[in-house]
Design a protein around this motif. Sequence first.
Motif, PDB file in Angstrom:
ATOM      1  N   ILE A  31       1.048  -1.372  -0.025  1.00  0.00           N
ATOM      2  CA  ILE A  31      -0.310  -0.009  -0.065  1.00  0.00           C
ATOM      3  C   ILE A  31       0.711   1.176  -0.127  1.00  0.00           C
ATOM      4  O   ILE A  31       0.512   1.866  -0.933  1.00  0.00           O
ATOM      5  CB  ILE A  31      -0.919   0.210   1.517  1.00  0.00           C
ATOM      6  CG1 ILE A  31      -1.609  -1.535   1.322  1.00  0.00           C
ATOM      7  CG2 ILE A  31      -2.020   1.273   1.438  1.00  0.00           C
ATOM      8  CD1 ILE A  31      -2.636  -1.699   2.477  1.00  0.00           C
TER       9      ILE A  31
ATOM     10  N   ILE B 206      -9.186   3.441   1.667  1.00  0.00           N
ATOM     11  CA  ILE B 206      -7.785   2.920   0.405  1.00  0.00           C
ATOM     12  C   ILE B 206      -7.810   1.216   1.005  1.00  0.00           C
ATOM     13  O   ILE B 206      -8.142   0.403   0.174  1.00  0.00           O
ATOM     14  CB  ILE B 206      -5.915   2.877   1.090  1.00  0.00           C
ATOM     15  CG1 ILE B 206      -5.939   4.796   0.745  1.00  0.00           C
ATOM     16  CG2 ILE B 206      -5.586   2.646   0.606  1.00  0.00           C
ATOM     17  CD1 ILE B 206      -6.440   5.089  -0.530  1.00  0.00           C
TER      18      ILE B 206
ATOM     19  N   ILE C 136     -10.846  -0.159  -1.027  1.00  0.00           N
ATOM     20  CA  ILE C 136     -10.489  -0.464  -2.697  1.00  0.00           C
ATOM     21  C   ILE C 136      -9.865  -1.662  -2.431  1.00  0.00           C
ATOM     22  O   ILE C 136     -10.459  -1.922  -3.419  1.00  0.00           O
ATOM     23  CB  ILE C 136      -9.280   0.998  -3.117  1.00  0.00           C
ATOM     24  CG1 ILE C 136     -10.104   2.019  -3.042  1.00  0.00           C
ATOM     25  CG2 ILE C 136      -9.246   0.999  -4.315  1.00  0.00           C
ATOM     26  CD1 ILE C 136     -10.165   3.598  -3.341  1.00  0.00           C
ATOM     27  N   VAL C 137      -8.826  -1.693  -1.373  1.00  0.00           N
ATOM     28  CA  VAL C 137      -7.631  -3.255  -1.813  1.00  0.00           C
ATOM     29  C   VAL C 137      -8.751  -4.700  -2.058  1.00  0.00           C
ATOM     30  O   VAL C 137      -8.857  -5.100  -2.705  1.00  0.00           O
ATOM     31  CB  VAL C 137      -7.097  -3.343  -1.215  1.00  0.00           C
ATOM     32  CG1 VAL C 137      -6.144  -4.028  -1.317  1.00  0.00           C
ATOM     33  CG2 VAL C 137      -5.520  -1.917  -1.483  1.00  0.00           C
TER      34      VAL C 137
ATOM     35  N   SER D 267       1.500   1.816  -5.560  1.00  0.00           N
ATOM     36  CA  SER D 267      -0.445   1.682  -5.713  1.00  0.00           C
ATOM     37  C   SER D 267      -0.951   2.901  -5.835  1.00  0.00           C
ATOM     38  O   SER D 267      -1.829   2.682  -6.338  1.00  0.00           O
ATOM     39  CB  SER D 267      -0.361   0.283  -4.928  1.00  0.00           C
ATOM     40  OG  SER D 267      -0.376   1.040  -3.912  1.00  0.00           O
TER      41      SER D 267
ATOM     42  N   LEU E 179      -4.470   3.695  -7.000  1.00  0.00           N
ATOM     43  CA  LEU E 179      -5.740   3.332  -5.802  1.00  0.00           C
ATOM     44  C   LEU E 179      -6.909   4.657  -5.955  1.00  0.00           C
ATOM     45  O   LEU E 179      -7.632   4.654  -5.624  1.00  0.00           O
ATOM     46  CB  LEU E 179      -5.986   2.656  -5.127  1.00  0.00           C
ATOM     47  CG  LEU E 179      -5.341   1.793  -4.414  1.00  0.00           C
ATOM     48  CD1 LEU E 179      -4.872   1.161  -3.353  1.00  0.00           C
ATOM     49  CD2 LEU E 179      -6.179   0.607  -4.928  1.00  0.00           C
TER      50      LEU E 179
ATOM     51  N   LEU F 151      -4.159  -0.297 -13.554  1.00  0.00           N
ATOM     52  CA  LEU F 151      -4.840  -1.005 -12.640  1.00  0.00           C
ATOM     53  C   LEU F 151      -4.081  -2.255 -12.508  1.00  0.00           C
ATOM     54  O   LEU F 151      -2.861  -3.300 -11.701  1.00  0.00           O
ATOM     55  CB  LEU F 151      -5.955  -2.028 -12.057  1.00  0.00           C
ATOM     56  CG  LEU F 151      -6.082  -2.855 -11.269  1.00  0.00           C
ATOM     57  CD1 LEU F 151      -5.925  -2.219  -9.943  1.00  0.00           C
ATOM     58  CD2 LEU F 151      -7.189  -3.349 -11.220  1.00  0.00           C
TER      59      LEU F 151
END
Length: 402
Positions: free
Chosen positions: A107, A190, A193-194, A309, A313, A345
């Motif tokens: 992340i 976050i 979203i992951v 990342s 995101l 992505l």
Amino acid sequence: MPPLRTHKKSRLGCLECKKRRVKCDENGPPCGSCAFRKVECIYHNTSTTPPTGATSSRPSHDSPQPQPQAATSPKSPVSHSLPVLDPSNALLLELMHKFSSDTYKSIGMTPSDSLAWQIRIPQLALDFAFLLDGLLSVAALHTAISKDPHKADAYVNIAVEFQTRSLEEFQHAIRNVSSENCAAVFAYSIFTIVHGIVVPELTHTNHAVHESDGSSRLESIFVLFELVQGTTEITKLFGPALRRTFPAGDDYWAGSSNELDEEGTVVFRRLHDLNRLENSGHSEKFQIIETAMSQLKLCWQRYRGHQDSGSVLTWLAIVERDFVKYLRQKEALALLILVQWGFLLGQLDGKVWWASNSGLALVNDGLGILDTGNHIRAPDLAAAWLIYKNVLSSFNYTARPK
């Protein structure tokens, strides 16, 4: 994303949990939450016994539960019995260790971000139950990918339980953002979203499903857009407070002035031309589409500078709600822009665990719904890119997707 479960509300929890607006298991004193946080646990009208007839409202499960169980022996106001190291606590320790030693790297990929995600966010999670649940959910998913399918399913289920339990409190927090909770809300967005990206792909992989339901996968992305709406306002309204946790916030868009490669520049120019062709007579719609494209282009440019990342995101968190409306209506141009994000992505495939195969799957699902007549299932991103450019060059709005 699973729907929130209905539950019977209780007014019998301890005063500390009521103050923090979190669910109390009513198994105290101390309740599990207070024992875990090592704070004094007091019930209404008594500091030694819970209300008569109080029972836990936490549903029982066959898999280990994340709520720590504390010793129930009497204690003085200045000392607390240590929680018993049972399987539930072992699960919490396992997942927290997984996050702080490994998961955070996927992340926060820059040095300053890594410090925030490895140290500050776990500390902050001890004060916000929804953030702790979100953190543990992502750690459970990361753990699942190293397990065989049977064991992986158990961790995926645990992750979904954590995420489901946290949603109601998060939705309350995002409607009442303050300088005290803004970093927790941002970090949880976050995590969400992951979670939303990896669960469909991990579920398909573990159950050996090779032909995914494109509509289902896209629906999960639409839900993500809606869950994290409002996150972008946090950086505008609470920038100084947010930078106490994320010190790199001041120069987040540093590097976004990097030029795209020639092919990327051509693609965004074509998307702009299509928007002007289709929506020049509808100023509001034109601007919404144009803004979504501009925001995505910034993310692409930032990724070229940082290879992280966060650049990928961010787009889901900052895109406007009205753009999601056009996606749900399967507007062709909106879907083409979402496919373009799928390619972004896809740049993380092989670099971070939660992006494995997800970009290519989203690209194929989006192109499949567009059904342009010349779409074939691409074996990799390079082949898909050729198909996508062909779609952009030949796409016309006389044959809209149904």
